[in-house]
Design a protein around this motif. Structure first.
Motif, PDB file in Angstrom:
ATOM      1  N   VAL A 133       0.892  -1.275  -0.083  1.00 57.35           N
ATOM      2  CA  VAL A 133       0.128   0.075   0.027  1.00 57.35           C
ATOM      3  C   VAL A 133       0.830   1.317   0.031  1.00 57.35           C
ATOM      4  N   THR A 134       0.509   2.241  -0.605  1.00 60.55           N
ATOM      5  CA  THR A 134       1.012   3.568  -0.520  1.00 60.55           C
ATOM      6  C   THR A 134       0.759   4.274   0.621  1.00 60.55           C
ATOM      7  N   PRO A 135       1.340   5.362   1.332  1.00 61.59           N
ATOM      8  CA  PRO A 135       1.108   5.961   2.401  1.00 61.59           C
ATOM      9  C   PRO A 135      -0.151   6.441   2.588  1.00 61.59           C
ATOM     10  N   GLU A 136      -0.811   6.704   1.841  1.00 59.13           N
ATOM     11  CA  GLU A 136      -2.296   7.196   1.927  1.00 59.13           C
ATOM     12  C   GLU A 136      -3.115   6.195   1.738  1.00 59.13           C
ATOM     13  N   GLY A 137      -2.625   5.098   1.791  1.00 54.21           N
ATOM     14  CA  GLY A 137      -3.620   3.860   1.475  1.00 54.21           C
ATOM     15  C   GLY A 137      -4.297   3.365   0.327  1.00 54.21           C
ATOM     16  N   ILE A 138      -3.632   3.629  -0.792  1.00 58.15           N
ATOM     17  CA  ILE A 138      -4.078   3.043  -2.022  1.00 58.15           C
ATOM     18  C   ILE A 138      -3.360   1.709  -2.117  1.00 58.15           C
ATOM     19  N   ALA A 139      -4.345   0.535  -2.439  1.00 57.71           N
ATOM     20  CA  ALA A 139      -3.883  -0.816  -2.579  1.00 57.71           C
ATOM     21  C   ALA A 139      -3.285  -1.039  -3.675  1.00 57.71           C
TER      22      ALA A 139
END
Length: 265
Positions: free
Chosen positions: A125-131
């Motif tokens: 996941v990216t830091p902002e929560g994109i999976a």
């Protein structure tokens, strides 16, 4: 200390994955139990487990990541109840009181083929929560690593692409996403039954296309890579060696030297 039992010893449990849950300051585990997916948290000195899925279909091979705000993301292989096809399932967990509520989706655009139980999904996941989920997609003889990602944290709008290495077929992969958005991928496969396995490395700098793949295993026969990235953004890969179609029991390391060349030890 004494090893602690995480899952129910009276049930058949498989495929554990673990990460550190910084929001709770405890380890977080997912696993398969009787074809359902479970999550377990260490509370005090005891593991507390609860199901993520509860259905009459196959669910297996979970993979786990946690974003920078502490939300857990899980992906696994499922058998779609409508089409009967193998697909990737995804869930994001929200803390409700002392419990976790799971929002579950089936990625209908994922194509795992008739032998989809071997899709070997991996989530980052990216830091902002994109999976971002990578998995073995396609049918026997045309396997490649497929990549699916959603548009927002927990979002249901998924994009898909197929990633190609120097192998004719790819079977497993591991991904790391840095805080700046750079993506790194290790992929293993071969050119057919009996051919040596090879591990390739791919990278995607933030807001740029995937770069040309690099042969990380050099002349060695390599499968099932695990990947880590150091503070300078350099890749480090470990993998299992094979001889013919058999594991040798040896584990090797690949890394880049100061000149940018791969070294195997």
């Amino acid at each position: 200390g004494i090893p602690q039992e995480v899952a129910d010893s009276t049930q058949a449990c498989f495929d554990p994955a673990i990460t550190w849950w910084s929001a709770g300051g405890i380890p977080f585990v997912v696993y398969e139990q009787d074809l359902e997916i479970y999550a377990a948290l260490l509370t005090g000195s005891l593991w507390q487990a609860a199901p993520i899925t509860a259905n009459a279909q196959l669910d297996r091979s979970p993979t786990l990541a946690i974003d920078n705000v502490g939300l857990p993301h899980v992906a696994w292989i499922t058998e779609d109840s409508v089409s009967g096809q193998y697909k990737i399932a995804y869930a994001i967990g929200y803390l409700v009181g002392s419990n976790i509520w799971w929002s579950i989706q089936t990625l209908m655009g994922s194509d795992l083929g008739p032998f989809g139980t071997g899709a070997a999904p991996f989530i980052a996941v990216t830091p902002e929560g994109i999976a971002h989920v990578v998995y073995r997609g396609g049918d026997y003889g045309t396997y490649h690593i497929h990549h699916a990602w959603n548009d927002t944290q927990g979002g249901g709008n998924w994009s898909y692409e197929i990633l190609y290495s120097g192998n004719a077929n790819d079977f497993s992969s591991a991904m790391v996403i840095e805080n700046d958005g750079d993506m790194h991928l290790a992929v293993s496969g071969n050119d057919g039954w009996g051919f040596p396995g090879r591990v390739y490395y791919l990278s995607k700098p933030f807001n740029q296309p995937w770069q040309q793949c690099e042969l990380a295993s050099l002349t060695s026969s390599a499968v099932e890579p695990s990947l880590s990235i150091d503070c300078f953004g350099a890749p480090h890969i470990v993998w299992m060696e094979t001889s013919g179609n058999l594991y040798t029991g040896n584990i090797f390391y690949s890394g880049k030297d100061s000149t940018g060349n791969w070294q195997v030890t």
